[in-house]
Design a protein around this motif. Structure first.
Motif, PDB file in Angstrom:
ATOM      1  N   LEU A   1      -8.341  -8.979  -3.505  1.00 55.14           N
ATOM      2  CA  LEU A   1      -7.131  -8.180  -3.714  1.00 55.14           C
ATOM      3  C   LEU A   1      -6.723  -7.487  -2.412  1.00 55.14           C
ATOM      4  N   ARG A   2      -7.689  -6.941  -1.709  1.00 52.02           N
ATOM      5  CA  ARG A   2      -7.396  -6.232  -0.453  1.00 52.02           C
ATOM      6  C   ARG A   2      -6.778  -7.173   0.561  1.00 52.02           C
ATOM      7  N   GLU A   3      -7.194  -8.418   0.518  1.00 49.35           N
ATOM      8  CA  GLU A   3      -6.658  -9.400   1.447  1.00 49.35           C
ATOM      9  C   GLU A   3      -5.184  -9.689   1.145  1.00 49.35           C
ATOM     10  N   ARG A   4      -4.845  -9.621  -0.134  1.00 53.65           N
ATOM     11  CA  ARG A   4      -3.492 -10.025  -0.515  1.00 53.65           C
ATOM     12  C   ARG A   4      -2.429  -8.950  -0.408  1.00 53.65           C
ATOM     13  N   LEU A   5      -2.820  -7.701  -0.665  1.00 52.44           N
ATOM     14  CA  LEU A   5      -1.792  -6.657  -0.810  1.00 52.44           C
ATOM     15  C   LEU A   5      -1.260  -6.117   0.514  1.00 52.44           C
ATOM     16  N   HIS A   6       0.048  -5.952   0.565  1.00 54.52           N
ATOM     17  CA  HIS A   6       0.669  -5.218   1.684  1.00 54.52           C
ATOM     18  C   HIS A   6       1.005  -3.789   1.273  1.00 54.52           C
ATOM     19  N   THR A   7       1.175  -3.613  -0.027  1.00 57.51           N
ATOM     20  CA  THR A   7       1.448  -2.260  -0.540  1.00 57.51           C
ATOM     21  C   THR A   7       0.748  -2.157  -1.899  1.00 57.51           C
ATOM     22  N   PHE A   8       0.482  -0.934  -2.316  1.00 62.12           N
ATOM     23  CA  PHE A   8      -0.133  -0.775  -3.635  1.00 62.12           C
ATOM     24  C   PHE A   8       0.848  -1.143  -4.740  1.00 62.12           C
ATOM     25  N   GLY A   9       2.128  -1.018  -4.428  1.00 64.15           N
ATOM     26  CA  GLY A   9       3.145  -1.361  -5.421  1.00 64.15           C
ATOM     27  C   GLY A   9       3.125  -2.840  -5.783  1.00 64.15           C
TER      28      GLY A   9
END
Ligand code: GLU
Length: 450
Positions: free
Chosen positions: A323-331
């Motif tokens: 998940l951390r690899e994929r997200l640019h924002t928490f939204g």
């Protein structure tokens, strides 16, 4: 010449609470803040709320919330409206000493005013040195006897700004370049009042992606919208600081403390800066990656309280890393949750035969035999060895010799039910041994009846 006794730096941010402020406005706050901190000075916030028709409490609250969220803490907070008495006193003083006068004028409209207070123009030439623009000289004759108040209790903006800055001991006026043309008037007022002149730094415009001035009207977001979209405040501050400024090195990622250490007004570019949403997303991702796993999970939990899916992801190092690899924002996670994109971590999927077959291996029987082999190897692992790494090691040789796609594709679809999802090892680690075996077995049953 300025006197040589070092005065401690006081900078200020002076927003008018007449709307939500966008990134360009807060960039001014960031620069004024960084400058004050870089000089161990004071940063003050003055809410310029004298335009009672347009000022709103909700905008003021939004501005103060945004500043607090960004971590641009102030050393003092003023409201221009509470200085009315002082403004009145000084307007009287200027009139008494002949620097200003009450002018009776024909009303523009039937209900219009008949009296205003005008500044008596001394017809001089004013030169001020802008830290970013260099020396600027203006012949004040063109300004005429400009209005400084509509009545003794209603000073116009120029007058109030000069008095409030002087009273607060502001040494550096850092503001948007749209105020350059106001500066000569303000200097005339300041000189008539006998106040010291601050140093000016007028910041170049911030443009939107269409290369025109960033504005709310054209869709620029309020900074608090970025908060709601799951951006990190440290990323916004880092990004805003880089719009029109750079440290003279290639470094792009900064903590607030690093910005304070690197900041100088002289390095602000004189050409306009461009607000680039994509760059901001990238910077945000970098700051998200800097968070510890615990801090990252805390934010997920705060944004999605009592969500068992978040608990499941947080408990699996592999799922969290994915998940951390994929997200640019928490939204983005909020959107993924809303679209059920991660439901496979919690809900057993029911893939159909076609979905389970890798494009190069159309045989349900052969695919089933691969799933059985995977199921067997993984069943032999102890519960505590159900980690993505060990799960991978357990079947890697088999997958290599039978074709990775032939083996890994159906395994992944058996676990997620989706064409696109994290790898099967990550999912298996997250859902655990019992659930993994159930899903693989049920996929075998589906293929059996094909
Ligand atoms: N209140 C003014 C504004 O919002 C700023 C005044 C100043 O910085 O001198 O544009």
């Amino acid at each position: 010449m300025k006197n040589s006794t070092p005065t401690s730096v006081v900078s200020r941010f002076a927003p008018s609470p007449t709307g939500m402020l966008h990134g360009g406005n807060y960039r001014t706050a960031v620069f004024a803040y960084l400058f004050a901190r870089a000089h161990a000075g004071r940063f003050i916030v003055r809410i310029e709320d004298t335009d009672t028709a347009r000022s709103k409490k909700e905008y003021e609250e939004n501005i103060l919330d945004a500043l607090a969220w960004l971590g641009l803490e102030h050393d003092a907070l003023y409201h221009q409206s509470s200085h009315v008495k002082r403004h009145e006193e000084l307007l009287h003083m200027l009139v008494e000493k002949g620097s200003a006068y009450v002018s009776t004028e024909a009303p523009k409209d039937p209900g219009g005013r008949t009296e205003v207070i005008r500044f008596k123009n001394p017809h001089t030439s004013i030169t001020f040195t802008d830290v970013i623009r260099g020396p600027i000289t203006v012949d004040t004759t063109d300004l005429g006897d400009f209005v400084i108040a509509r009545s003794f209790t209603e000073p116009v903006f120029h007058f109030a700004v000069v008095v409030d800055d002087a009273d607060a001991g502001v040494t550096h006026v850092i503001r948007g370049e749209d105020h350059i043309s106001n500066t000569p008037r303000q200097i005339l007022i300041m000189e008539a009042l006998g106040f010291a002149r601050p140093v000016y730094a007028h910041l170049p415009l911030v443009l939107g992606s269409d290369r025109t001035k960033l504005s709310k009207r054209k869709g620029a977001r309020a900074v608090t919208e970025y908060r709601d979209m799951g951006y990190l405040p440290e990323a916004i501050v880092n990004y805003l600081a880089m719009v029109g400024w750079n440290p003279g090195t290639d470094q792009e990622l900064f903590t607030k403390e690093e910005l304070v250490a690197a900041f100088s007004l002289e390095k602000i570019q004189s050409s306009p800066g461009v607000f680039d949403e994509e760059k901001l997303r990238w910077i945000n991702k970098q700051h998200m990656q800097r968070l510890s796993d615990d801090a990252f999970i805390d934010i997920l939990k705060n944004r999605h309280p009592s969500n068992s899916l978040i608990d499941a992801i947080g408990a699996s190092a592999a799922a969290l890393a994915d998940l951390r690899e994929r997200l640019h924002t928490f939204g983005e996670l909020t959107d993924m949750l809303a679209h059920g994109e991660l439901d496979f971590y919690r809900t057993r999927p029911t893939p159909n035969t076609a979905a389970l077959l890798w494009k190069k291996e159309p045989s349900p029987q052969i695919t089933q035999s691969h799933l059985r082999a995977v199921c067997e190897s993984w069943s032999a692992l102890a519960e505590t060895d159900f980690t993505a790494e060990k799960l991978k090691t357990a079947i890697w040789e088999y997958a290599e010799s039978n074709g990775r796609g032939n083996v890994l594709w159906p395994t992944r679809v058996a676990l997620s039910g989706l064409d696109r999802s994290p790898d099967p090892f990550t999912i298996a680690e997250c859902i655990g041994k019992a659930e993994t075996i159930i899903r693989l077995t049920s996929a075998c049953t589906i293929l059996q009846s094909a």
